[in-house]
Enzyme design. Structure first.
Site, PDB file in Angstrom:
ATOM      1  N   GLU A  34      29.053  22.949   4.549  1.00 35.67           N
ATOM      2  CA  GLU A  34      29.987  21.516   4.141  1.00 35.67           C
ATOM      3  C   GLU A  34      29.245  20.248   4.668  1.00 35.67           C
ATOM      4  OE1 GLU A  34      34.814  21.633   5.460  1.00 35.67           O
ATOM      5  OE2 GLU A  34      33.188  23.492   5.983  1.00 35.67           O
ATOM      6  N   ASP A  36      25.888  20.309   4.233  1.00 36.51           N
ATOM      7  CA  ASP A  36      25.012  20.036   3.886  1.00 36.51           C
ATOM      8  C   ASP A  36      25.125  19.672   2.581  1.00 36.51           C
ATOM      9  OD1 ASP A  36      23.036  21.254   5.265  1.00 36.51           O
ATOM     10  OD2 ASP A  36      23.559  22.580   4.780  1.00 36.51           O
ATOM     11  N   LYS A 115      15.993  14.765  38.037  1.00 37.27           N
ATOM     12  CA  LYS A 115      15.382  14.144  37.520  1.00 37.27           C
ATOM     13  C   LYS A 115      14.511  15.016  36.043  1.00 37.27           C
ATOM     14  CE  LYS A 115      11.078  11.131  39.207  1.00 37.27           C
ATOM     15  NZ  LYS A 115      10.198  11.889  38.046  1.00 37.27           N
ATOM     16  N   GLU A 177      14.888   9.881  29.309  1.00 35.69           N
ATOM     17  CA  GLU A 177      13.383  10.738  29.143  1.00 35.69           C
ATOM     18  C   GLU A 177      13.900  11.409  27.924  1.00 35.69           C
ATOM     19  OE1 GLU A 177      12.240  10.229  31.806  1.00 35.69           O
ATOM     20  OE2 GLU A 177      10.730  11.924  32.712  1.00 35.69           O
ATOM     21  N   LYS A 318      11.692  15.042  44.926  1.00 38.63           N
ATOM     22  CA  LYS A 318      11.025  15.528  44.699  1.00 38.63           C
ATOM     23  C   LYS A 318      10.571  16.741  45.337  1.00 38.63           C
ATOM     24  CE  LYS A 318       8.083  14.564  42.052  1.00 38.63           C
ATOM     25  NZ  LYS A 318       7.092  13.424  41.754  1.00 38.63           N
ATOM     26  N   CYS A 412      -7.689  49.512  22.702  1.00 37.77           N
ATOM     27  CA  CYS A 412      -7.032  49.157  23.206  1.00 37.77           C
ATOM     28  C   CYS A 412      -6.881  50.378  24.586  1.00 37.77           C
ATOM     29  CB  CYS A 412      -5.458  50.081  22.944  1.00 37.77           C
ATOM     30  SG  CYS A 412      -4.080  50.202  23.353  1.00 37.77           S
ATOM     31  N   CYS A 430      -4.025  46.967  19.230  1.00 35.58           N
ATOM     32  CA  CYS A 430      -3.177  47.987  19.227  1.00 35.58           C
ATOM     33  C   CYS A 430      -3.303  47.561  18.161  1.00 35.58           C
ATOM     34  CB  CYS A 430      -3.051  48.660  20.569  1.00 35.58           C
ATOM     35  SG  CYS A 430      -3.154  50.189  19.802  1.00 35.58           S
ATOM     36  N   CYS A 435       1.277  54.190  19.519  1.00 36.12           N
ATOM     37  CA  CYS A 435       0.319  53.246  21.268  1.00 36.12           C
ATOM     38  C   CYS A 435       1.044  53.777  21.976  1.00 36.12           C
ATOM     39  CB  CYS A 435      -0.063  52.530  20.785  1.00 36.12           C
ATOM     40  SG  CYS A 435      -0.892  51.636  22.671  1.00 36.12           S
TER      41      CYS A 435
END
Ligand code: IVH
Length: 671
Positions: A34, A36, A115, A177, A318, A412, A430, A435
């Site tokens: 809808e 779109d 932060k 930020e 910090k 390998c 490989c 394997c």
């Protein structure tokens, strides 16, 4: 013409509204199809009448042409940085300084919030229109990154007052930020790895590199996001407190880290909350490097003022660094489930943000060379952007001459097959589908928590099952008997029985977990979720074509290619068929629990929930047998009202519908 202009304006408003619901509130009201359709209508009218295109039309997010350089922008007010606090003592000192400066009138009232580890930007809105966006630069003058900022879908090009809480100011300078979520960063780097491009060291560098692109089309492809944490100049009246200011800004359509902004009136609790954020930092989908403590009353902030480079009303606590130094004991090559050979450093154990790290990925030979890493080197190790630690670089000055260069093997290490390198890729693989290392890793992935979640199926058991030939592929797990399991070394009857039960229980899963468990290249949990949400049916996904796949937001050509080649492969096809035959079925929602107090009751949700995403709350309701409605009617049973609930709340009160606070809701659900 008047009518056309009117329709354009209406279409733009509708699109803005739905963008906001989808990207900011994570709560879309209409389907992608809808949306779109509406967008196509806008594009077609704008195509016919290009002179009616406005710079902030939703169609103009990636409109700008590449630039030659960034012009400079002078900030109206300098963009300051924060003073750091590393210990609880430092936080107490900050509080004492604030108290001393404000004197008697001060009653402890702070807000604390994470932060974000990203890039600081300023976005200027004039009369609600995004006019100019810039980086912090030297705090007075930054770079003009308007074209790039406009590509970030969660940043509105035009503000709109939601539910009329706060009028749009003539001038509003938003500061915040730009960052990249960990999962997006991981996908971006995985993509770069396969294309042989240099990797970003962490999400912050990825965000910053993406914002510094001269071509906004490149930025538009990068999954950037934004949180506002402050303002520059604002015209007109401002609310009394920082917390209210953030709510007001949120009501204009801008993303604010609302659930994590906490008002605290006591300094010991602040210290405790900082510790809590630090301990739980890995639960957030983005990187944070500290907690910011701010004086809540804006009048007090003004009174406290600033020092030369930082305000006196805030401090950044910090966290302990996520980087440490260690020594590489040796480099081992691991074979992954897709055959990729990855060099892994075995390290002298070192504690990084609470976790002991003794292995770290080196990605590939190119990265080893770029970072100049030798066996025996002293290195910097980090946990960032992902829970898998990585080696950042070698400290060359610490070399003794005993260090050894490393080269990837030509065979390998698990099966001895000659390795291959596809054109345009840096990864060595490989090529042998038989394997044993690949089989082991695939099985490990299949049974993992994010996949089929078979408890008790550890490495040792799955390795033995493969070695003894009891299991060749994941589907074989479902034909195991007690007798088979008792043939394994060191397994007791009880654990064998439990394992069988766990295998049986794993048959009921979700489509998303199943897709993830298949171990398709580039399809992690997030992508699997997107695919399941989009296709809702395994067969539809199996038949999807390239166009269908890339039309999904966040699915690029590489993931699409990988899915198509996986589903075309005969052995994958037969494995999936065997799994389905074994009885695997998908339940997006557990069957309604009729004993639950909310069984058959209908729920609407409004406002922002602080402890979970809205989609998670919806899931809980469905799992408990309730149903959901997007709007309020007289037949709605409950309204769950989060913070800043608006018109729905009023309507519910009008209709006499039971309104639940978030806590009451969680109680009712037994969460
Ligand atoms: S408040 C006066 N709040 O940290 C500056 N900053 O080291 C007010 N940052 O330049 C900043 N998350 O880029 C504030 N929740 C947050 C933040 C935050 C990240 C960044 C910001 C600032 C830097 C300071």
């Amino acid at each position: 013409m008047k009518e056309i202009i009117k329709e354009l304006e209406e279409l733009r408003e509708i699109i803005r509204y739905h963008n906001h619901r989808y990207h900011v509130l994570d709560d879309p009201e209409i389907s992608d199809a809808e949306y779109d359709k509406i967008f196509q209508r806008l594009l077609s009218i704008e195509g016919k009448y290009p002179h009616l295109i406005t710079p902030n039309s939703p169609s103009q997010r990636v409109g700008a042409r590449p630039q030659n350089n960034f012009t400079q922008v002078r900030h109206r007010r300098p963009m300051l940085s924060l003073e750091n606090a590393f210990t609880s003592e430092d936080i107490k000192n900050f509080d004492n300084r604030v108290k001393k400066l404000l004197g008697k009138e001060y009653q402890c009232n702070y807000v604390v919030e994470p932060k974000i580890d990203g890039v600081a930007v300023e976005i200027v809105y004039e009369r609600g229109e995004l006019k100019i966006a810039s980086t912090r630069g030297d705090s007075e003058v930054g770079e003009n990154i308007t074209a790039n900022i406009k590509t970030i879908l969660t940043i509105p090009l035009k503000l709109f007052p939601l539910e009329n809480q706060y009028p749009v100011p003539d001038l509003l300078e938003i500061r915040g930020e730009v960052y990249m979520e960990r999962e997006s960063f991981k996908l971006l780097n995985e993509d770069r790895l396969t294309r042989g491009l240099p990797l970003f060291a962490n999400p912050r560098n990825a965000a910053s590199g993406s914002l510094r692109q001269l071509d906004p089309k490149v930025t538009a492809r990068r999954p950037l996001n934004f949180f506002c944490y402050g303002t520059g100049d604002i015209s007109g009246q401002t609310p009394e407190t920082y917390k209210k200011l953030m709510s007001a800004i949120q009501s204009l359509g801008i993303r604010v880290n609302r659930p994590h902004i906490r008002k605290i009136l006591n300094i010991d609790e602040i210290i405790e909350y900082c510790g809590y954020i630090e301990e739980n930092r890995m639960d957030l989908p983005y990187e944070i490097d500290g907690a910011v403590i701010k004086v809540n009353l804006l009048a007090h902030q003004e009174k406290l003022g600033q020092k030369s480079r930082s305000p006196r009303w805030a401090v950044a606590y910090k966290f302990k660094p996520t980087q440490e130094t260690s020594k590489i004991i040796k480099i081992e090559v691991q074979v992954g489930r897709t055959g990729a050979l990855t060099p892994v450093a075995h390290l002298e154990p070192v504690e990084i943000s609470g976790v002991t790290v003794s292995r770290a990925t080196l990605h590939n030979q190119e990265e080893i060379e770029k970072k100049d890493i030798h066996e025996g080197d002293t290195v910097i190790v980090q946990r960032a952007g992902d829970v898998i630690p990585e080696v950042v670089k070698a400290i060359a000055t610490k070399r003794t001459g005993m260090e050894k260069r490393f080269a990837m093997p030509s065979e390998c290490p698990a099966c001895g097959t000659a390795v291959e390198k596809r054109a345009g890729e840096v990864i060595i693989r490989c090529p042998d589908p038989e394997c044993p290392a690949q089989a082991r890793q695939s099985l490990k992935h299949f049974v993992s928590k994010g996949g089929m979640n078979i408890e008790g199926m550890g490495d040792k058991i799955s390795s033995q099952l493969l070695e003894k030939g009891l299991v060749k592929n994941s589907a074989d797990l479902y034909s195991l008997t007690l007798d088979h399991l008792l043939r394994l070394d060191k397994i007791e009857q009880k654990s064998a029985e439990n394992l069988l039960k766990a295998i049986e229980a794993s048959k009921t899963t979700t489509l998303s977990k199943f897709i993830y468990s298949l171990g398709i290249r580039h399809v992690g949990e997030h992508v699997a979720d997107l695919l399941a949400g989009h296709f809702k049916d395994l067969d539809r996904l199996r038949q999807a074509d390239r166009e269908g796949l890339v039309s999904i937001n966040a699915i690029g050509p590489q993931i699409a290619e990988s899915l198509i080649s996986y589903f075309q492969d005969d052995s994958s096809q037969s494995n999936i068929s065997l799994l389905i035959k074994a009885g695997i079925r998908f339940e997006e929602v557990r069957p309604a629990d009729t004993s639950s107090p909310i069984s058959g009751k209908s729920f609407a949700i409004t406002g922002t929930l602080s402890s979970m995403k809205r989609s998670e709350a919806q899931k809980i309701i469905l799992q408990n047998g309730g149903s959901l409605t997007s709007s309020i009617s007289r037949s709605t049973d409950y309204l769950v009202a989060g913070e800043s609930a608006g018109s729905k709340l009023r309507k519910a009160q009008e209709f006499g519908i039971l309104v639940l606070s978030e806590d009451a809701f969680l109680n009712l659900m037994g969460v």
